[in-house]
Design a protein around this motif. Structure first.
Motif, PDB file in Angstrom:
ATOM      1  N   ASP A   1       0.897  -1.318  -0.064  1.00  0.00           N
ATOM      2  CA  ASP A   1      -0.061   0.113  -0.070  1.00  0.00           C
ATOM      3  C   ASP A   1       1.065   1.181   0.030  1.00  0.00           C
ATOM      4  N   ARG A   2       0.690   2.054  -1.027  1.00  0.00           N
ATOM      5  CA  ARG A   2       1.653   3.289  -1.238  1.00  0.00           C
ATOM      6  C   ARG A   2       1.469   4.291   0.188  1.00  0.00           C
ATOM      7  N   SER A   3       0.144   4.164   0.756  1.00  0.00           N
ATOM      8  CA  SER A   3       0.033   5.137   2.052  1.00  0.00           C
ATOM      9  C   SER A   3       0.576   4.720   3.218  1.00  0.00           C
TER      10      SER A   3
ATOM     11  N   TYR B   1      -6.082   1.185  -3.807  1.00  0.00           N
ATOM     12  CA  TYR B   1      -6.283   2.135  -4.983  1.00  0.00           C
ATOM     13  C   TYR B   1      -6.192   3.558  -4.491  1.00  0.00           C
ATOM     14  N   HIS B   2      -5.075   4.269  -5.138  1.00  0.00           N
ATOM     15  CA  HIS B   2      -4.731   5.597  -4.709  1.00  0.00           C
ATOM     16  C   HIS B   2      -4.861   6.516  -5.742  1.00  0.00           C
ATOM     17  N   GLY B   3      -5.879   6.348  -6.832  1.00  0.00           N
ATOM     18  CA  GLY B   3      -5.900   7.200  -7.937  1.00  0.00           C
ATOM     19  C   GLY B   3      -7.255   7.818  -7.617  1.00  0.00           C
TER      20      GLY B   3
ATOM     21  N   GLN C   1      -0.342  -0.858 -11.691  1.00  0.00           N
ATOM     22  CA  GLN C   1      -0.616   0.403 -11.129  1.00  0.00           C
ATOM     23  C   GLN C   1       0.299   1.354 -11.715  1.00  0.00           C
TER      24      GLN C   1
ATOM     25  N   GLY D   1      -1.276   6.432  -9.319  1.00  0.00           N
ATOM     26  CA  GLY D   1      -2.284   5.191  -8.721  1.00  0.00           C
ATOM     27  C   GLY D   1      -3.358   4.708  -9.377  1.00  0.00           C
TER      28      GLY D   1
END
Length: 396
Positions: free
Chosen positions: A255-257, A326-328, A375, A379
């Motif tokens: 997870d990018r966050s 999902y971070h888009g 991805q 994102g």
């Protein structure tokens, strides 16, 4: 009987499973999980919009963090292609077909990881299968760019690690750099059916594990270094092991966050699972399949095992494909959800957590066979069809 493969023959398709039955499982160390078909009214709608076609058995989609806007697509027979400006470049970025043992099923070129400083040091890593004197092996190798940014220098191969394989299936193959800068590698249990060699629970083998290595340093006798805080560096197992108890972890992501590590582990006869992986964790195979006893079939010892955060049975799909959180910005209502699917029928789900309970919700039943998610730098998410193309997940 051999274990169920990922069925990555372009001409072999698992029959579409039309039944969608709710299941419930007991909770593990990461909280309980539930399923919630049919989708609630506020579930975000998604569509699959064609992006680029012309691939041959694609299995991975990676995006360099170099501002180029390009995407790299791994083709299982042994090449990597570049998407640039929403078009497929005519020449491969990397061609190692002469080295790769591609059997039309689960062996071949399976994974790509671009170094976190790729734009500066021009280094990347691949996971492929080869035959050496008749012995099947998994190879983790480093390559560097040529002066042309759209072409790798094949002569720069530096093999970091090789692992002998006892059977032809369950190779894993995903690689990714974690937020700590270390390279994580997914290794299947070595194959056959039911893990006959007991590799999943054996910490003296690299099979059936998630590995973590330091590619920026070299220790004595190795082509890499072992991070000092890996769980078995002081004993009890091989130093490269980060977590264990996996059957065939086919695609994982961070997870990018939050840095959370989500692993999709392909099941044996009945259950597919998603694991939220922690350092030193034991994720159960082959004592457990999903949240259920496998060997023995009942009354198994679950002490010290971490159960999945989600599972589904084979009425809903038979080969889980791991995705991304999902971070888009394009799909309203999907932010922060883990999106994943199933190869056999093209179903796509989201996984969300509320008050410790993970809920799986169906987003789309596409009916297509896809081998991986991707991805991009923004994102946004993509689907890699094993047939020949890539689509983007969009609003309808």
């Amino acid at each position: 009987m051999l274990g169920r493969s990922l069925l990555f023959h372009a001409f072999v398709f698992v029959p579409l499973l039309l039944l969608t039955l709710p299941i419930a499982g007991c909770g593990g160390g990461n909280g309980s999980f539930t399923n919630s078909p049919p989708p609630p009214a506020n579930t975000p709608a998604i569509a699959l919009t064609p992006f680029v076609s012309g691939f041959s058995s694609p299995v991975d989609f990676e995006t360099p963090d170099d501002g180029s806007g390009r995407n790299f697509v791994v083709q299982q027979p042994g090449t990597i292609r570049i998407i640039s400006g929403a078009a497929l470049l005519p020449s491969p970025f990397l061609d190692i077909t002469s080295k790769v043992n591609f059997d039309g099923a689960e062996q071949g070129l399976l994974g790509l990881a671009l170094h976190p400083d790729y734009s500066q040091n021009r280094r990347f890593y691949v996971d492929y299968d080869r035959l050496l004197g008749g012995q099947p092996q998994t190879v983790i190798a480093e390559y560097q760019l040529s002066p042309d940014p759209n072409s790798a220098d094949v002569s720069t191969e530096r093999i970091l690690l090789t692992v002998n394989q006892p059977f032809t299936n369950h190779k894993g193959g995903q690689m990714a750099f974690g937020p700590d800068g270390f390279l994580y590698i997914a290794m299947g249990d070595g194959g056959s059916g039911g893990d006959p060699l007991g590799n999943g629970q054996n910490t003296q083998t690299l099979l059936g594990k998630i590995l973590r290595i330091d590619v920026d340093h070299i220790a004595t006798g190795l082509q890499y270094a072992i991070p000092a805080d890996n769980p078995f560096v002081t004993g009890g197992g091989l130093g490269e092991i980060f977590a264990y108890g996996f059957r065939n972890p086919w695609r994982f992501s961070f997870d990018r966050s939050t840095g959370s590590l989500f692993v999709a582990d392909v099941g044996q006869d009945k259950y597919e699972e998603i694991d939220l992986v922690q350092k030193g964790g034991n994720y159960g195979w082959n004592t457990m399949e999903g949240a259920h006893c496998f060997s023995p079939s009942s009354g198994c010892n679950m002490t010290g095992l971490t159960l999945p955060i989600a599972e589904y049975d084979h009425s809903e799909g038979v080969t889980v494909i791991g995705g991304f959180v999902y971070h888009g910005a394009a799909i309203m209502g999907l932010a922060g959800a883990y999106v994943f699917g199933d190869f056999s029928n093209g179903k796509i789900w989201k996984l969300t957590q509320t008050s410790g309970t993970w809920t799986r919700t169906l987003l789309l039943a596409s009916g297509h066979n896809f081998s991986s998610f991707g991805q991009d730098a923004a994102g946004e998410l993509y689907i890699v069809y094993y047939s020949s193309r890539v689509s983007k997940i969009t609003n309808p």
